[in-house]
Design an enzyme around this catalytic site. Sequence first.
Site, PDB file in Angstrom:
ATOM      1  N   CYS A  45      23.838  35.358   2.180  1.00 27.19           N
ATOM      2  CA  CYS A  45      25.154  35.923   2.476  1.00 27.19           C
ATOM      3  C   CYS A  45      25.282  36.192   3.973  1.00 27.19           C
ATOM      4  CB  CYS A  45      25.377  37.217   1.689  1.00 27.19           C
ATOM      5  SG  CYS A  45      24.245  38.548   2.177  1.00 27.19           S
ATOM      6  N   CYS A  48      22.832  38.715   5.360  1.00 25.95           N
ATOM      7  CA  CYS A  48      21.502  38.133   5.584  1.00 25.95           C
ATOM      8  C   CYS A  48      21.458  37.399   6.921  1.00 25.95           C
ATOM      9  CB  CYS A  48      21.149  37.159   4.460  1.00 25.95           C
ATOM     10  SG  CYS A  48      20.922  37.930   2.845  1.00 25.95           S
ATOM     11  N   ASP A 448      -8.007  -2.768   4.473  1.00 24.87           N
ATOM     12  CA  ASP A 448      -8.953  -1.771   4.964  1.00 24.87           C
ATOM     13  C   ASP A 448      -9.914  -1.473   3.809  1.00 24.87           C
ATOM     14  OD1 ASP A 448     -10.066   0.434   6.455  1.00 24.87           O
ATOM     15  OD2 ASP A 448      -8.868   1.754   5.180  1.00 24.87           O
ATOM     16  N   ASP A 628      -4.758   2.768   4.852  1.00 21.99           N
ATOM     17  CA  ASP A 628      -4.354   4.135   4.528  1.00 21.99           C
ATOM     18  C   ASP A 628      -4.639   5.150   5.626  1.00 21.99           C
ATOM     19  OD1 ASP A 628      -7.215   4.193   4.200  1.00 21.99           O
ATOM     20  OD2 ASP A 628      -6.946   6.065   3.108  1.00 21.99           O
ATOM     21  N   ASP A 632      -5.695   2.823  10.881  1.00 25.95           N
ATOM     22  CA  ASP A 632      -5.029   1.588  10.462  1.00 25.95           C
ATOM     23  C   ASP A 632      -3.593   1.497  10.976  1.00 25.95           C
ATOM     24  OD1 ASP A 632      -7.259   0.867   8.842  1.00 25.95           O
ATOM     25  OD2 ASP A 632      -6.535   2.219   7.285  1.00 25.95           O
TER      26      ASP A 632
END
Length: 729
Positions: A45, A48, A448, A628, A632
């Site tokens: 609100c 706040c 890989d 990954d 890489d």
Amino acid sequence: MTAALRPGLSACPACDAAPAAEALVENALQQEDARIALSVPGVHCAACIATVEGALAAHPGVTSARVNLTLKRASVEAEAGVSAEELAKTLEKIGYEAHELDAGTLSATEADKAGRDLLMRLAVAGFASMNVMLLSVSVWSGAETATRDMFHWISAAIALPTIVFSGKPFFTHAWSALKHRRLNMDVPIVLAILLAVVTSLWETSLSGEHAYFDAALTLVFFLLAGRYLDHRTRAVARSAAEELAALEVPRAIRIVDGVEETVAVRDLKVGDVIQVRPGGRMPVDGEIMEGQSELDRSLLTGETVPVFAQPGQHVSAGEVNLTGPLLIRASAVGEQTSLHRMADLVAVAEAGRSNYTSLADKAAKLYAPGVHILSALSFLGWYLYTFDVRTALNIAAAVLIITCPCALGLAVPAVTTAASGRLFRKGMLIKHSTALERMAQVDTVVFDKTGTLTAGTPELTNLEEFSNEQLSIALALALGSAHPLSMALSKAAQAAGIRPARVSDIEEVPGYGTQGRVDGQLVRLGRASWVGAQAGDRTAAYLAVGDQSALGFLFADALRDGAEEAVKVLQQSGKEVVLISGDTAGAVETLALRLGIKRWVAEALPADKARRVQAFTQEGRHVLMVGDGLNDTAALAAAHVSISPASALDAARVASDIVLLGGDLSPIPTAIDTAQSATRRIRENFRIATVYNVIAVPLAVAGLATPLIAALAMSLSSITVSLNALRLR
């Protein structure tokens, strides 16, 4: 100097040509100092907002704070030295939960905003088209004079603001192309829309029988549908170079005359002494002066097993200090660090990959000028034949509309969306708009090793060689360590029903292992040299009980699900499979033999991987890179097309074109087959669009098709293209 070594914990910070890595790093550092974004979910609100903004503004060093109620987000402008953690604690004191938003969240928000914007424009165009079409039905049904004129003016009142709002993306892109003295698909689109609107306004002002506002709106609606489909095929794709820059540590602890001071990393100089606490990431390249620990070097090598660190050993920016505090003397800072050089590699690779020209772009280079010339010749010919501007303008508008590249605009995104949906059900997410076209050309697949073909976590392989008593002692020692090998040993022993022995005085010796006492005897679990054993060529942890000979627990990296099947199917389909890893030659050769991969490279650094991929490209090959790790990233960006698992690091996922959502590699050959089918469908769609134009254009040039008939014919070709794309599903 030793007094400065105090162990503690530190937090580990974590469609188109990429910007220079240098600028990215500088920008990242400036943002770190100048702007902080906080998520504040408790804001609901106006009161706040006032409370949160007031608390943040009162914090020392904060120059301004603004709260967005819709996004529940606070944007803070602050001086250098103010951290997000401080601001979060400030808000917690007044009862508001808060946490920092990273660049990925902000980037995702921007991408979501763009998608919502396109969808809103599409909805407005669709709603307006339906209303104008209803008015057009009345005119077609025989409405005359005043009634017809009124319906035309109402249609104009609906169509004009809708076209301005919904057609903005096409106007913007067309103007941008013309400013740079080039043509793209949006130029004939905008000309067709404007000509249809101008012709309709002229006809309406002269109380003519025909207006083509519905045709103009239909154009906008179908083209926006294609643009939205294209947007849906793109994931949130930040620059991978930006991801790497974000991994650079913003601040470091410098030791000056035995006193600690926290400074920005950009202020460090070669020769400075830096303290890196356990859990901290190396801010610079350098040499260890004091301390012993273990380093996680997966950032550079991709291998998850930590390496021993001691005085005299070289360390690189981005490596993680795991167990003991270290003092480092800097040998390379800023742009000269290995991490920054990796970001440079990725930025260059991304820029090169962005030069790929899609099939739609190639078609546009020929199509756009052809449409303009044909329409202009139609206008000129009919004007010279009739000397009636009105007739000539209507025919020119009909030619532009009937040749409007809706079918071409939908040819690629419709197929890509259908193929993406098919692959998503197989566990793969397509990120890049041209990934499928590039995937269809693949003839070489580079894998890989650790974390890609293998699971990336060690598994105990010789549990049965030990007695229950030995296993219970080893388990007790392993439970006292967070080392990956200790954790793997604990998991295997507990799964076998082993319970830990009563071991007293357990302590972990950084870089060596864990020790304790059983019935007064010293027991150790750790490195071979530490326990008095002879090290072998396999990954192992050694157990020594008193004066007895040390025994080795042997570990191996388990294959990822579907790895054998994927490699076998790829080779059977005629693709060359290559294994490139940063691991030792023995480990890489063992895996290559197991999977039947004839060509492999071991002990490859990030730059080596990227160079190998570039060498394949220079040989005329189209490389699919599957990896990954952060090591890489440069190779993923340099490859013709790339894939990373969902478990990969952020930068690797960002650099890749496709993400494997599960842990199974078997969908990779399926992705290549689907990509080849998708490319065939795209070419079929281009042929459909060509046949349509060969039939329809002469009719429009001959004056046998009004702009309205042209719009209906254009819609029919677009629907045909979409239905052909759905055959992929």
